[in-house]
Design an enzyme around this catalytic site. Structure first.
Site, PDB file in Angstrom:
ATOM      1  N   ARG A 112       1.130  -1.631   0.386  1.00 31.81           N
ATOM      2  CA  ARG A 112       0.079  -0.170   0.144  1.00 31.81           C
ATOM      3  C   ARG A 112       1.062   1.412  -0.209  1.00 31.81           C
ATOM      4  O   ARG A 112       0.760   2.374   0.379  1.00 31.81           O
ATOM      5  CB  ARG A 112      -1.158   0.287   1.091  1.00 31.81           C
ATOM      6  CG  ARG A 112      -1.917  -1.804   1.159  1.00 31.81           C
ATOM      7  CD  ARG A 112      -3.073  -0.515   2.287  1.00 31.81           C
ATOM      8  NE  ARG A 112      -4.085  -1.555   1.596  1.00 31.81           N
ATOM      9  CZ  ARG A 112      -4.170  -3.585   2.522  1.00 31.81           C
ATOM     10  NH1 ARG A 112      -3.279  -2.480   3.920  1.00 31.81           N
ATOM     11  NH2 ARG A 112      -5.313  -3.690   2.329  1.00 31.81           N
ATOM     12  N   LYS A 134       3.707  12.161 -11.209  1.00 30.42           N
ATOM     13  CA  LYS A 134       2.449  11.114 -11.668  1.00 30.42           C
ATOM     14  C   LYS A 134       3.273   9.626 -12.320  1.00 30.42           C
ATOM     15  O   LYS A 134       4.040   9.471 -12.464  1.00 30.42           O
ATOM     16  CB  LYS A 134       2.481  11.507 -13.193  1.00 30.42           C
ATOM     17  CG  LYS A 134       1.214  12.432 -13.214  1.00 30.42           C
ATOM     18  CD  LYS A 134       0.570  12.514 -14.197  1.00 30.42           C
ATOM     19  CE  LYS A 134      -0.364  14.131 -14.452  1.00 30.42           C
ATOM     20  NZ  LYS A 134      -0.347  14.772 -16.121  1.00 30.42           N
ATOM     21  N   GLU A 176       9.950  18.991 -24.540  1.00 29.42           N
ATOM     22  CA  GLU A 176       9.000  19.567 -23.198  1.00 29.42           C
ATOM     23  C   GLU A 176       9.623  20.674 -22.541  1.00 29.42           C
ATOM     24  O   GLU A 176       8.650  21.086 -21.900  1.00 29.42           O
ATOM     25  CB  GLU A 176       9.418  18.059 -22.224  1.00 29.42           C
ATOM     26  CG  GLU A 176       8.600  16.725 -22.457  1.00 29.42           C
ATOM     27  CD  GLU A 176       6.846  16.333 -22.625  1.00 29.42           C
ATOM     28  OE1 GLU A 176       6.822  16.962 -22.721  1.00 29.42           O
ATOM     29  OE2 GLU A 176       6.888  15.372 -22.994  1.00 29.42           O
ATOM     30  N   LYS A 214       7.514  23.479 -13.214  1.00 27.12           N
ATOM     31  CA  LYS A 214       6.583  22.242 -13.326  1.00 27.12           C
ATOM     32  C   LYS A 214       7.155  22.578 -12.077  1.00 27.12           C
ATOM     33  O   LYS A 214       5.265  22.239 -11.638  1.00 27.12           O
ATOM     34  CB  LYS A 214       7.362  20.787 -14.083  1.00 27.12           C
ATOM     35  CG  LYS A 214       6.738  20.048 -13.941  1.00 27.12           C
ATOM     36  CD  LYS A 214       6.084  18.489 -14.349  1.00 27.12           C
ATOM     37  CE  LYS A 214       5.961  17.681 -13.861  1.00 27.12           C
ATOM     38  NZ  LYS A 214       5.617  16.565 -15.084  1.00 27.12           N
ATOM     39  N   GLU A 224      -3.880  17.605 -10.963  1.00 25.50           N
ATOM     40  CA  GLU A 224      -4.492  17.921 -11.996  1.00 25.50           C
ATOM     41  C   GLU A 224      -6.061  18.035 -11.565  1.00 25.50           C
ATOM     42  O   GLU A 224      -6.830  17.689 -12.968  1.00 25.50           O
ATOM     43  CB  GLU A 224      -3.961  16.870 -12.720  1.00 25.50           C
ATOM     44  CG  GLU A 224      -4.659  17.204 -14.723  1.00 25.50           C
ATOM     45  CD  GLU A 224      -3.573  16.285 -15.840  1.00 25.50           C
ATOM     46  OE1 GLU A 224      -3.334  16.206 -15.848  1.00 25.50           O
ATOM     47  OE2 GLU A 224      -4.463  16.624 -16.409  1.00 25.50           O
ATOM     48  N   ARG A 228      -2.477  21.883 -13.964  1.00 27.05           N
ATOM     49  CA  ARG A 228      -2.080  21.078 -13.908  1.00 27.05           C
ATOM     50  C   ARG A 228      -2.023  20.370 -15.765  1.00 27.05           C
ATOM     51  O   ARG A 228      -0.630  20.444 -16.385  1.00 27.05           O
ATOM     52  CB  ARG A 228      -1.681  19.906 -13.425  1.00 27.05           C
ATOM     53  CG  ARG A 228      -0.727  19.457 -13.642  1.00 27.05           C
ATOM     54  CD  ARG A 228       0.077  17.686 -12.566  1.00 27.05           C
ATOM     55  NE  ARG A 228       0.638  17.088 -13.128  1.00 27.05           N
ATOM     56  CZ  ARG A 228       1.720  15.902 -11.899  1.00 27.05           C
ATOM     57  NH1 ARG A 228       1.028  15.987 -10.791  1.00 27.05           N
ATOM     58  NH2 ARG A 228       2.599  15.168 -12.554  1.00 27.05           N
ATOM     59  N   ASN A 232       0.250  20.036 -21.082  1.00 29.02           N
ATOM     60  CA  ASN A 232       0.238  18.425 -21.543  1.00 29.02           C
ATOM     61  C   ASN A 232      -0.255  19.583 -22.917  1.00 29.02           C
ATOM     62  O   ASN A 232      -0.864  19.158 -24.060  1.00 29.02           O
ATOM     63  CB  ASN A 232      -1.248  17.894 -21.706  1.00 29.02           C
ATOM     64  CG  ASN A 232      -1.111  17.431 -20.444  1.00 29.02           C
ATOM     65  OD1 ASN A 232      -0.633  16.266 -20.259  1.00 29.02           O
ATOM     66  ND2 ASN A 232      -2.154  16.373 -19.619  1.00 29.02           N
ATOM     67  N   HIS A 235      -0.575  18.127 -26.768  1.00 29.21           N
ATOM     68  CA  HIS A 235      -0.220  16.036 -26.477  1.00 29.21           C
ATOM     69  C   HIS A 235      -1.708  15.745 -26.902  1.00 29.21           C
ATOM     70  O   HIS A 235      -1.475  14.518 -26.837  1.00 29.21           O
ATOM     71  CB  HIS A 235      -0.045  16.243 -24.862  1.00 29.21           C
ATOM     72  CG  HIS A 235       1.462  16.065 -23.878  1.00 29.21           C
ATOM     73  ND1 HIS A 235       1.991  17.191 -24.287  1.00 29.21           N
ATOM     74  CD2 HIS A 235       2.091  15.271 -23.553  1.00 29.21           C
ATOM     75  CE1 HIS A 235       3.165  17.024 -23.659  1.00 29.21           C
ATOM     76  NE2 HIS A 235       3.319  16.069 -23.290  1.00 29.21           N
ATOM     77  N   HIS A 239      -0.885  12.820 -28.942  1.00 30.75           N
ATOM     78  CA  HIS A 239      -0.812  11.587 -28.527  1.00 30.75           C
ATOM     79  C   HIS A 239      -1.724  10.794 -29.628  1.00 30.75           C
ATOM     80  O   HIS A 239      -1.664   9.579 -30.377  1.00 30.75           O
ATOM     81  CB  HIS A 239      -2.207  11.366 -27.537  1.00 30.75           C
ATOM     82  CG  HIS A 239      -1.427  12.067 -26.412  1.00 30.75           C
ATOM     83  ND1 HIS A 239      -2.557  12.045 -25.387  1.00 30.75           N
ATOM     84  CD2 HIS A 239       0.277  11.309 -25.887  1.00 30.75           C
ATOM     85  CE1 HIS A 239      -1.114  12.123 -24.135  1.00 30.75           C
ATOM     86  NE2 HIS A 239       0.643  11.627 -24.608  1.00 30.75           N
ATOM     87  N   HIS A 252       8.191  10.095 -28.163  1.00 32.82           N
ATOM     88  CA  HIS A 252       7.073  11.067 -27.966  1.00 32.82           C
ATOM     89  C   HIS A 252       7.355  12.887 -28.216  1.00 32.82           C
ATOM     90  O   HIS A 252       6.332  13.425 -28.376  1.00 32.82           O
ATOM     91  CB  HIS A 252       6.498  10.912 -26.133  1.00 32.82           C
ATOM     92  CG  HIS A 252       5.914  11.417 -25.679  1.00 32.82           C
ATOM     93  ND1 HIS A 252       5.041  11.272 -25.882  1.00 32.82           N
ATOM     94  CD2 HIS A 252       6.069  12.346 -24.617  1.00 32.82           C
ATOM     95  CE1 HIS A 252       4.199  12.231 -25.060  1.00 32.82           C
ATOM     96  NE2 HIS A 252       4.415  12.942 -24.102  1.00 32.82           N
TER      97      HIS A 252
END
Ligand code: NAD
Ligand code: GLY
Length: 349
Positions: A112, A134, A176, A214, A224, A228, A232, A235, A239, A252
């Site tokens: 956990r 993340k 990025e 960031k 997010e 946040r 993206n 993105h 994507h 990417h």
């Protein structure tokens, strides 16, 4: 009858990000370094000259985005069980974003949740993936669809590791960095325009500015709920490009570079960005050999694929649109016709 469970606790998950030569660190506990054969071959000896622990284990998983999956997670978990890791034990993510995301995810679920630290070795992971907590993995339904927010205890960014990074991977990281500057920091963008990231001191400075940008965003919106999502930028389009090209043609960061150009064209249509600003961003991306062109085969299919994006709902697509250089808007109310016009400019009419 009701029983209330009082959980309004303030949890302090703050941590430091050190951007410097990796210091010597000793852990008075069991530690596992999670890495892949490529990174281990290049840099494990250096890491082991810096890291010591009561018990130290190395766990390797295969290299590549296609291995950011349950099988690799199971490999790491089994090793932790075999070595009887406990809740005081520690994981070290040693590699690029793939290793960082998976190690973070394992540390969020093992018993956990146990602690982990990030020692990122690609530019992309140094400026983005290692920061902000993340974590996750891919499955057959898509990328990063399984995961958790789980902050590392600390992040050590040593630009020394970047000496062995292939040029395309370096460029992917620059994309990025540009993302962070365009959306949140005009001065940083101007710095990037005038300076050369091939210079070690400039690169270290840029890493610091990207990480600071960031960190400021994550501090305001860790999970997010709003701001946040601006990280993206590029993105949503990127994507789809990755998806259309089977994750093979572009890294990417490269797909994100094209995606940023598409987002800029959308901003132009919405009068949020001048032609000159869009050109300056394109020039900066091209300075690091990032792609800025893409030929869309079927505009309608491209549009429909937006609905696979995690930010989209059944009826609305969320777009991150720059507001000039240094500003950003998060919106789910752009007319389909506006986006189609932008996409048409990248495809067969
Ligand atoms: P990656 O981890 O696949 O690394 C790219 C390649 O470089 C790999 O082959 C890797 O083994 C190799 N490599 C790593 N360090 C090296 C070094 N020092 N020298 C030479 N080669 C080296 O890819 P990435 O670009 O680092 O990360 C992409 C991943 O990060 C994606 O899975 C993406 O989803 C994730 N990501 C996560 C976040 C987040 O906030 N968690 C943000 C951005 C991206
Ligand atoms: N890479 C986007 C984020 O961390 O939120």
């Amino acid at each position: 009858m009701q029983v209330n469970i009082a959980l309004k606790k303030v949890v302090d998950n703050s941590y430091d990000i050190t951007i410097d030569t990796l210091p010597k660190i000793h852990f008075d506990t069991k530690v596992a370094i999670v890495t892949n054969p490529k990174v281990a071959g290049l840099h494990l000896a250096y890491l082991l000259s810096k890291i010591s622990a009561k018990e130290l284990y190395i766990i390797t998983v295969p290299d590549g985005e296609e291995y950011k999956n349950q099988k690799s997670i199971d490999t790491v978990l089994e090793s932790l069980f075999n070595h009887r890791f406990n809740r005081k034990s520690m994981l070290i993510a040693f590699g690029g974003g793939v290793i960082g995301d998976m190690t973070g995810y394992v540390s969020s679920i093992y018993q956990r949740g146990i602690d982990f630290i990030q020692i990122p070795t690609t530019l992309l992971s140094q400026v983005d993936a290692s920061v902000g907590g993340k974590t996750g993995m891919n499955n057959e339904f898509g990328k990063n669809l399984i995961g958790a927010f789980h902050q590392p205890k600390s992040v050590y960014i040593d630009p020394y590791f970047l000496n062995t990074l292939p040029p395309r991977e370096f460029g992917a990281g620059v994309a990025e960095i540009v993302k962070m500057a365009v959306t949140f920091n005009k001065e940083f963008f101007e710095f990037l325009e005038t300076e050369d990231l091939k210079d070690t001191a400039v690169l270290q400075n840029a890493i610091r500015q990207a990480v600071q940008t960031k960190a400021d965003v994550v501090a305001q919106d860790e999970k997010e709920h709003g701001l946040r999502a601006a990280l993206n930028y590029g993105h949503t389009f990127g994507h789809v490009i990755e998806n259309e090209t089977g994750y093979k043609k572009f890294l990417h960061g490269e797909a994100v570079a094209i995606g940023m150009v598409m987002a800029n064209e959308t901003a132009r249509k919405m009068n949020l960005m001048s032609e000159d600003e869009a050109l300056r961003i394109k020039n900066l991306l091209q300075k690091y050999n990032l792609p800025t062109e893409y030929k869309i085969k079927n505009v309608d299919t491209f549009y429909e694929t937006f609905y696979l994006d995690k930010k989209s709902s059944d009826s609305a697509i969320t777009f991150i649109i720059p507001a000039g250089i240094g500003g950003v808007e998060i919106t789910d109310s752009i007319d389909k016709s506006t986006i189609i016009e932008v996409l048409n400019a990248f495809g067969e009419l």
